[in-house]
Design an enzyme around this catalytic site. Structure first.
Site, short mmCIF file in Angstrom:
data_model
loop_
_atom_site.label_atom_id
_atom_site.label_comp_id
_atom_site.label_asym_id
_atom_site.label_seq_id
_atom_site.Cartn_x
_atom_site.Cartn_y
_atom_site.Cartn_z
N HIS A 121 0.81 -1.22 0.00
CA HIS A 121 0.00 0.00 0.00
C HIS A 121 0.85 1.28 0.00
O HIS A 121 1.91 1.34 0.59
CB HIS A 121 -0.99 0.01 1.17
N ASN A 122 0.33 2.27 -0.71
CA ASN A 122 0.91 3.62 -0.78
C ASN A 122 2.28 3.69 -1.43
O ASN A 122 3.01 4.67 -1.28
CB ASN A 122 0.97 4.26 0.61
#
Length: 348
Positions: free
Chosen positions: A240-241
């Site tokens: 994620h991210n």
């Protein structure tokens, strides 16, 4: 489809050496060449095969000069491998394309499917999805609510695209890819892990290719971003991210931990592992099975775990097999030094 050497040379703007009227209808590897096929020579270690190949046409670089007679017709081009790719792309575009909405698929009444979109059997298209012109959604794929897919993008069978994700133009997502699953986000309280909702999405920009069974996690908030032209092999994990810079390429089994930023034009070998919350400078080249735990500078060429400059790694690799002998020598020197000290003490 059948092509003559002259037609192929005209398309590639190459020079023919041999029979311009010889015909081919398929491709082959140079070491397995068969009559009626075209092959190529780009890697010089395969040069011996060119003298015996049964292929009728061989693409070669302009500087290739045979050392003995060759039966096949040669087409000389600046870059044989690039020429082969162009030729294969042309043939691929000439093959019939799937079209229409299969009656066994499900398409939400609120979805917008633009011109010449194909949706295969048992595919699912959720609410408020938008799919651009000429895109193909193959059977058993899942496209969640509010997903946007650009034009001329191919979603192969069994791909899963979770809600709110964005896929650009001219992308290819291979079977089993999962786009937008939850990131690995938990907070620990005592012995209990509490799930942190993953409220962001994944954005894949234009001209990207995502390999089979590769997973790209949605962001906690904001977006996990795959920039334009990125090429991801099979079995890659993007957490994620993360942000993967333009035209970066990664081989199979690379793993990128959360919130890591990868610069543009980087190349990763297979099984590279990248720690979280770090930055990899643009134009970096990282060798297979490297482990990266800190930021790297622009243009880094590193390998190993933990990773180090390539030259240092190869110097170390030469030393490693010698370590057992060096260890024995060190023990011998320590014993001899201890004996020498005892003799000196007795002499005193």
């Amino acid at each position: 489809m059948t092509f003559t050497a002259k037609q192929i040379a005209d398309f590639l703007k190459g020079e023919i050496v041999g029979n311009p009227e010889v015909k081919v209808s398929n491709f082959s590897k140079i070491e397995e060449g068969k009559a009626g096929t075209i092959t190529f020579l780009a890697n010089l270690k395969y040069t011996p095969y060119i003298y015996n190949t049964e292929a009728d046409i061989v693409l070669v670089n302009n500087d290739f000069e045979p050392e003995k007679p060759i039966r096949a017709t040669l087409i000389k081009v600046p870059n044989a491998y690039a020429a082969l790719a162009s030729l294969m792309e042309m043939v691929n575009k000439s093959t019939p394309r799937k079209s229409g909405i299969d009656p066994l698929s499900f398409v939400s009444s609120t979805a917008i499917l633009n011109a010449d979109v194909y949706v295969g059997a048992f595919a699912y298209i959720g609410d408020h999805v938008e799919i651009g012109n000429d895109s193909k959604i193959y059977p058993q794929s899942y496209v969640g609510d509010n997903v946007k897919i650009g034009k001329n993008t191919v979603i192969y069978p069994g791909v899963r695209i979770y809600h709110n994700c964005v896929i650009g133009d001219n992308c290819i997502l291979h079977s089993g890819a999962v786009i937008g699953a939850d990131g690995f986000g938990f907070s620990k309280e005592g012995e209990i892990y509490h799930k942190i909702p993953q409220l962001g999405n994944v954005i894949i920009e234009d001209d990207a290719e995502i390999g089979a069974n590769t997973t790209i996690d949605r962001a906690v908030m904001g977006s996990t971003v795959i920039r334009r032209g990125v090429k991801l092999d099979n079995l890659i994990q993007i957490a994620h991210n993360c942000e993967i810079g333009e035209h970066t390429a990664m081989a199979a089994q690379v793993g990128i931990a959360g919130s890591t930023k990868i610069g543009e034009n980087c190349v990763f070998g297979g099984q590279v592992g990248i720690g979280g919350h770090i930055t990899i400078g643009k134009n970096s080249q990282i060798g297979a099975q490297s482990g990266i735990i800190s930021n790297t500078k622009e243009g880094s060429e590193i390998i190993g775990s933990p990773a180090m400059p390539v030259k240092s790694f190869f110097k170390s690799s030469i030393i490693i097999p010698k370590l057992p002998d060096m260890y024995r020598q060190l023990n011998t020197l320590e014993r001899e030094l201890a004996e020498l000290k005892k003799k000196l003490e007795v002499g005193d």
